[in-house]
Design a protein around this motif. Structure first.
Motif, PDB file in Angstrom:
ATOM      1  N   MET A 211       0.849  -1.185   0.000  1.00 48.26           N
ATOM      2  CA  MET A 211       0.000   0.000   0.000  1.00 48.26           C
ATOM      3  C   MET A 211       0.884   1.235   0.000  1.00 48.26           C
ATOM      4  O   MET A 211       1.866   1.302   0.734  1.00 48.26           O
ATOM      5  CB  MET A 211      -0.860   0.001   1.259  1.00 48.26           C
ATOM      6  N   VAL A 212       0.532   2.197  -0.835  1.00 48.85           N
ATOM      7  CA  VAL A 212       1.229   3.489  -0.805  1.00 48.85           C
ATOM      8  C   VAL A 212       0.189   4.566  -0.570  1.00 48.85           C
ATOM      9  O   VAL A 212      -0.854   4.592  -1.237  1.00 48.85           O
ATOM     10  CB  VAL A 212       1.950   3.775  -2.142  1.00 48.85           C
ATOM     11  N   CYS A 213       0.458   5.434   0.379  1.00 53.94           N
ATOM     12  CA  CYS A 213      -0.449   6.548   0.643  1.00 53.94           C
ATOM     13  C   CYS A 213       0.377   7.828   0.731  1.00 53.94           C
ATOM     14  O   CYS A 213       1.266   7.941   1.573  1.00 53.94           O
ATOM     15  CB  CYS A 213      -1.213   6.286   1.941  1.00 53.94           C
ATOM     16  N   LEU A 214       0.105   8.772  -0.177  1.00 53.41           N
ATOM     17  CA  LEU A 214       0.812  10.056  -0.163  1.00 53.41           C
ATOM     18  C   LEU A 214       0.040  11.040   0.697  1.00 53.41           C
ATOM     19  O   LEU A 214      -1.135  11.297   0.422  1.00 53.41           O
ATOM     20  CB  LEU A 214       0.891  10.638  -1.579  1.00 53.41           C
ATOM     21  N   VAL A 215       0.697  11.588   1.701  1.00 53.29           N
ATOM     22  CA  VAL A 215       0.031  12.580   2.544  1.00 53.29           C
ATOM     23  C   VAL A 215       0.295  13.949   1.928  1.00 53.29           C
ATOM     24  O   VAL A 215       1.454  14.352   1.780  1.00 53.29           O
ATOM     25  CB  VAL A 215       0.577  12.538   3.980  1.00 53.29           C
ATOM     26  N   ILE A 216      -0.775  14.626   1.514  1.00 48.40           N
ATOM     27  CA  ILE A 216      -0.568  15.898   0.820  1.00 48.40           C
ATOM     28  C   ILE A 216      -1.240  17.074   1.525  1.00 48.40           C
ATOM     29  O   ILE A 216      -2.260  16.944   2.187  1.00 48.40           O
ATOM     30  CB  ILE A 216      -1.037  15.841  -0.657  1.00 48.40           C
ATOM     31  N   ASN A 217      -0.619  18.224   1.327  1.00 54.95           N
ATOM     32  CA  ASN A 217      -1.109  19.481   1.864  1.00 54.95           C
ATOM     33  C   ASN A 217      -1.970  20.142   0.790  1.00 54.95           C
ATOM     34  O   ASN A 217      -1.613  21.167   0.232  1.00 54.95           O
ATOM     35  CB  ASN A 217       0.118  20.352   2.205  1.00 54.95           C
ATOM     36  N   GLY A 218      -3.085  19.529   0.442  1.00 55.19           N
ATOM     37  CA  GLY A 218      -3.941  20.040  -0.621  1.00 55.19           C
ATOM     38  C   GLY A 218      -5.013  19.027  -0.916  1.00 55.19           C
ATOM     39  O   GLY A 218      -5.085  17.977  -0.265  1.00 55.19           O
ATOM     40  N   GLU A 219      -5.842  19.344  -1.907  1.00 58.91           N
ATOM     41  CA  GLU A 219      -6.970  18.463  -2.209  1.00 58.91           C
ATOM     42  C   GLU A 219      -6.648  17.457  -3.303  1.00 58.91           C
ATOM     43  O   GLU A 219      -7.220  16.379  -3.338  1.00 58.91           O
ATOM     44  CB  GLU A 219      -8.186  19.301  -2.637  1.00 58.91           C
ATOM     45  N   THR A 220      -5.763  17.839  -4.216  1.00 59.66           N
ATOM     46  CA  THR A 220      -5.472  16.934  -5.329  1.00 59.66           C
ATOM     47  C   THR A 220      -3.976  16.902  -5.623  1.00 59.66           C
ATOM     48  O   THR A 220      -3.244  17.817  -5.263  1.00 59.66           O
ATOM     49  CB  THR A 220      -6.176  17.372  -6.641  1.00 59.66           C
ATOM     50  N   LEU A 221      -3.602  15.840  -6.321  1.00 62.07           N
ATOM     51  CA  LEU A 221      -2.212  15.684  -6.744  1.00 62.07           C
ATOM     52  C   LEU A 221      -2.178  15.844  -8.265  1.00 62.07           C
ATOM     53  O   LEU A 221      -2.776  15.039  -8.977  1.00 62.07           O
ATOM     54  CB  LEU A 221      -1.715  14.295  -6.346  1.00 62.07           C
ATOM     55  N   PRO A 222      -1.481  16.866  -8.774  1.00 64.14           N
ATOM     56  CA  PRO A 222      -1.414  17.015 -10.223  1.00 64.14           C
ATOM     57  C   PRO A 222      -0.760  15.781 -10.863  1.00 64.14           C
ATOM     58  O   PRO A 222       0.151  15.203 -10.268  1.00 64.14           O
ATOM     59  CB  PRO A 222      -0.520  18.248 -10.431  1.00 64.14           C
ATOM     60  N   LYS A 223      -1.225  15.416 -12.042  1.00 59.19           N
ATOM     61  CA  LYS A 223      -0.633  14.294 -12.787  1.00 59.19           C
ATOM     62  C   LYS A 223      -0.682  12.974 -12.004  1.00 59.19           C
ATOM     63  O   LYS A 223       0.193  12.120 -12.149  1.00 59.19           O
ATOM     64  CB  LYS A 223       0.833  14.589 -13.152  1.00 59.19           C
ATOM     65  N   ALA A 224      -1.686  12.840 -11.165  1.00 62.54           N
ATOM     66  CA  ALA A 224      -1.767  11.650 -10.311  1.00 62.54           C
ATOM     67  C   ALA A 224      -1.752  10.360 -11.128  1.00 62.54           C
ATOM     68  O   ALA A 224      -1.150   9.365 -10.724  1.00 62.54           O
ATOM     69  CB  ALA A 224      -3.021  11.718  -9.440  1.00 62.54           C
ATOM     70  N   GLN A 225      -2.378  10.408 -12.312  1.00 57.12           N
ATOM     71  CA  GLN A 225      -2.469   9.196 -13.124  1.00 57.12           C
ATOM     72  C   GLN A 225      -1.093   8.680 -13.550  1.00 57.12           C
ATOM     73  O   GLN A 225      -0.857   7.472 -13.598  1.00 57.12           O
ATOM     74  CB  GLN A 225      -3.370   9.463 -14.355  1.00 57.12           C
ATOM     75  N   VAL A 226      -0.182   9.630 -13.811  1.00 54.25           N
ATOM     76  CA  VAL A 226       1.174   9.231 -14.211  1.00 54.25           C
ATOM     77  C   VAL A 226       1.833   8.467 -13.056  1.00 54.25           C
ATOM     78  O   VAL A 226       2.435   7.403 -13.237  1.00 54.25           O
ATOM     79  CB  VAL A 226       2.038  10.474 -14.570  1.00 54.25           C
ATOM     80  N   LEU A 227       1.686   9.008 -11.868  1.00 50.31           N
ATOM     81  CA  LEU A 227       2.284   8.358 -10.701  1.00 50.31           C
ATOM     82  C   LEU A 227       1.672   6.968 -10.493  1.00 50.31           C
ATOM     83  O   LEU A 227       2.383   5.984 -10.260  1.00 50.31           O
ATOM     84  CB  LEU A 227       2.084   9.223  -9.443  1.00 50.31           C
ATOM     85  N   VAL A 228       0.344   6.903 -10.602  1.00 50.36           N
ATOM     86  CA  VAL A 228      -0.341   5.619 -10.428  1.00 50.36           C
ATOM     87  C   VAL A 228       0.193   4.590 -11.424  1.00 50.36           C
ATOM     88  O   VAL A 228       0.525   3.461 -11.053  1.00 50.36           O
ATOM     89  CB  VAL A 228      -1.869   5.801 -10.591  1.00 50.36           C
ATOM     90  N   ASP A 229       0.320   5.003 -12.703  1.00 47.96           N
ATOM     91  CA  ASP A 229       0.790   4.069 -13.734  1.00 47.96           C
ATOM     92  C   ASP A 229       2.180   3.541 -13.403  1.00 47.96           C
ATOM     93  O   ASP A 229       2.490   2.385 -13.679  1.00 47.96           O
ATOM     94  CB  ASP A 229       0.789   4.747 -15.106  1.00 47.96           C
ATOM     95  N   ARG A 230       3.013   4.382 -12.824  1.00 44.97           N
ATOM     96  CA  ARG A 230       4.371   3.923 -12.500  1.00 44.97           C
ATOM     97  C   ARG A 230       4.383   3.035 -11.250  1.00 44.97           C
ATOM     98  O   ARG A 230       5.085   2.033 -11.195  1.00 44.97           O
ATOM     99  CB  ARG A 230       5.284   5.123 -12.259  1.00 44.97           C
ATOM    100  N   LEU A 231       3.592   3.425 -10.251  1.00 46.05           N
ATOM    101  CA  LEU A 231       3.602   2.655  -8.989  1.00 46.05           C
ATOM    102  C   LEU A 231       2.971   1.285  -9.154  1.00 46.05           C
ATOM    103  O   LEU A 231       3.402   0.305  -8.543  1.00 46.05           O
ATOM    104  CB  LEU A 231       2.877   3.425  -7.881  1.00 46.05           C
ATOM    105  N   LYS A 232       1.929   1.204  -9.979  1.00 48.09           N
ATOM    106  CA  LYS A 232       1.212  -0.075 -10.041  1.00 48.09           C
ATOM    107  C   LYS A 232       2.017  -1.160 -10.739  1.00 48.09           C
ATOM    108  O   LYS A 232       1.685  -2.332 -10.664  1.00 48.09           O
ATOM    109  CB  LYS A 232      -0.181   0.084 -10.629  1.00 48.09           C
ATOM    110  N   ASP A 233       3.119  -0.762 -11.381  1.00 52.71           N
ATOM    111  CA  ASP A 233       3.999  -1.761 -11.982  1.00 52.71           C
ATOM    112  C   ASP A 233       4.900  -2.450 -10.955  1.00 52.71           C
ATOM    113  O   ASP A 233       5.570  -3.434 -11.266  1.00 52.71           O
ATOM    114  CB  ASP A 233       4.881  -1.109 -13.058  1.00 52.71           C
ATOM    115  N   ILE A 234       4.949  -1.891  -9.753  1.00 51.74           N
ATOM    116  CA  ILE A 234       5.779  -2.529  -8.721  1.00 51.74           C
ATOM    117  C   ILE A 234       5.044  -3.776  -8.226  1.00 51.74           C
ATOM    118  O   ILE A 234       3.853  -3.719  -7.898  1.00 51.74           O
ATOM    119  CB  ILE A 234       6.046  -1.543  -7.556  1.00 51.74           C
TER     120      ILE A 234
END
Ligand code: SAH
Length: 453
Positions: A211-234
């Protein structure tokens, strides 16, 4: 003799304090020396001097203790997460055993202590299933992950803590690379600006789920889909989420979680019992030793399938569910409402129908249930936080007269205080079993069996 600040002295370290610091004496004056271990001969500089004791900084190890080892982690001294990595594992275990014995003798007044040899780990590294890395900006302007230096809030880069799983590093590299590429700023605590505060990583040791959970100081993460695509390959990735924390606080997690990909939880299994763990749930961090601990709890509870068992301070009901298969009925009590929701969900997940959970303070729920509903108990298990059991819990337990009490403790001092009260009542201390849940740290877990006289 009294020492002045900045005096340089030579001394032998003969003892170790509660926080793993070395202790030595010079002409009757006690000095506490961080990073020194029993058996070292050291040169130190006095930093803070009180009347009969002081604190000194280690300058040089003149002759190392035979129990001293080279820490496996290069940052062990700066990090502070491990206080005693420089002590051989064998000596660490001895230190913890003696700590338990010392507390039971001094605070508990016990003389003949049924102390069992501590249960250590075969391989005392990479045991943590949970890591929370703070994210910051390095001197070169690039994002870094690591740990806070000393008592400050500047981050020393370290992506591969030797207590954590190997996957941590690969995950952090993906996240840091992504942040750099898309100019996503790390949180800046002093100003309350920037976005990414922490990365929480959890791993199910039995299921290999991540499980990965990013704690952010805001409501959304820009380009979140790019990060998801890279992380889900692990390999093993099962859950990717954001935790929203816009508060200017050093509390790590906010209370809102948004799933970006996968499940809102990961699963782990301990001796056949399956647990769902969400980013916000409490779950023991060392699953290998937790299994040892729970097996002892089961053994000490001595169940035959018919007993009524209370599990006080039950968290997400892990112990309750572990015992339910061999009990008639299990009641769990816990103060945190979402933990009880998890407990009920986990009971259903395992098809367990004889476990019931109550939200509330153990010191209120137990006396109320006992007085108003005359509920009984054959066995009571308690696993309180460091401050131990409230006296109302101890008194009610003595009135309820269960055949056995299983006391699990993460602080030998409050354990000793509470055992003294129970043993002045009608109970006899039959087993004291330390379990090393947190190798390389000074923390010590103990499980005890008490039987009614
Ligand atoms: N037995 C569980 C959790 C133990 S941690 C396990 O093995 O996973 C101690 C738990 O006690 C925490 O979940 C905490 O929220 C809870 N707690 C703290 N004070 C409490 C109180 N007064 N009454 C009931 N639960 C309490």
């Amino acid at each position: 003799m009294e020492f002045k600040k900045n005096t340089v002295v030579t001394l032998d370290i003969t003892d170790m304090g509660q926080n793993g610091e070395g202790i030595g004496k010079v002409e009757g004056y006690t000095l506490f020396v961080k990073d020194a271990v029993i058996g070292d001969r050291v040169q130190v500089k006095v930093m803070k001097a009180k009347k009969s004791y002081g604190y000194a900084r280690l300058l040089e190890i003149l002759s190392p203790s035979p129990d001293r080892v080279e820490p496996r982690c290069a940052c062990a001294r700066q990090c502070g997460g491990c206080q005693i990595q420089a002590l051989s594992y064998e000596s660490q275990l001895k230190f913890k055993e003696e700590k338990v014995r010392g507390c039971l003798e001094r605070i508990g007044g016990f003389t003949r202590i049924p102390l069992q040899p501590i249960i250590g780990m075969e391989s005392p590294y990479r045991y943590r299933n949970k890591a929370q890395f703070p994210i910051g900006t390095g001197k070169d302007g690039r994002p870094v992950a690591g740990f806070y230096a000393g008592r400050t809030h500047s981050i020393i880069p370290q992506e591969d803590c030797v207590l954590g799983v190997r996957e941590n590093q690969a995950i952090l590299e993906v996240i840091l690379g992504f942040m750099e590429e898309y100019g996503i700023p790390a949180y800046r605590e002093e100003e309350g600006s920037g976005l990414v505060r922490h990365v929480l990583i959890r791993s199910g040791f039995a299921t290999r789920e991540l499980m990965v959970c990013l704690v952010i100081n805001g409501e959304t993460l820009p380009k979140a889909q790019v990060l998801v695509d890279r992380l889900k390959d692990i390999a093993g990735m099962a859950s990717i989420s954001l935790n929203i924390n816009t508060a200017r606080t050093n509390v790590i997690l906010g209370d809102r979680v948004e799933v970006l990909w996968g499940k809102p939880y990961i699963e782990d299994v301990l001796d056949g019992v399956r647990y769902q763990i969400s980013p916000l749930s409490f779950y023991q961090v060392n699953p290998i030793q937790t299994r040892e601990l729970y097996r002892k709890a089961l053994q000490y509870a001595g169940l035959h399938g018919t007993e009524t068992v209370w599990d006080l301070y039950c968290g997400i009901g892990t112990i309750s569910l572990f015992l339910a298969g061999q009990a008639g009925k299990v009641y769990g009590v816990e103060i945190v409402p979402p933990a009880i929701e998890d407990a009920r969900k986990n009971a259903r997940l395992n098809g367990i129908e004889n476990a019931e959970f109550f939200v509330g303070r153990a010191e209120e729920v137990l006396p109320r249930k006992y007085r108003e509903e005359q509920i009984s108990a054959d066995v009571i298990v308690v696993d309180p936080p460091r401050k131990g059991c409230d006296s109302a819990v101890l008194e009610t337990m003595l009135q309820m007269r269960p055949k056995r009490i299983v006391y699990i403790s993460c602080d030998p001092a409050t354990l000793a205080r509470d055992l003294k009260i129970l043993c002045q009542g009608r109970y006899k201390l039959q087993k004291v079993q330390p379990v090393d849940m947190f190798p390389h740290t000074v923390h010590c877990e103990t499980i005890c069996k008490l039987v009614r006289k």
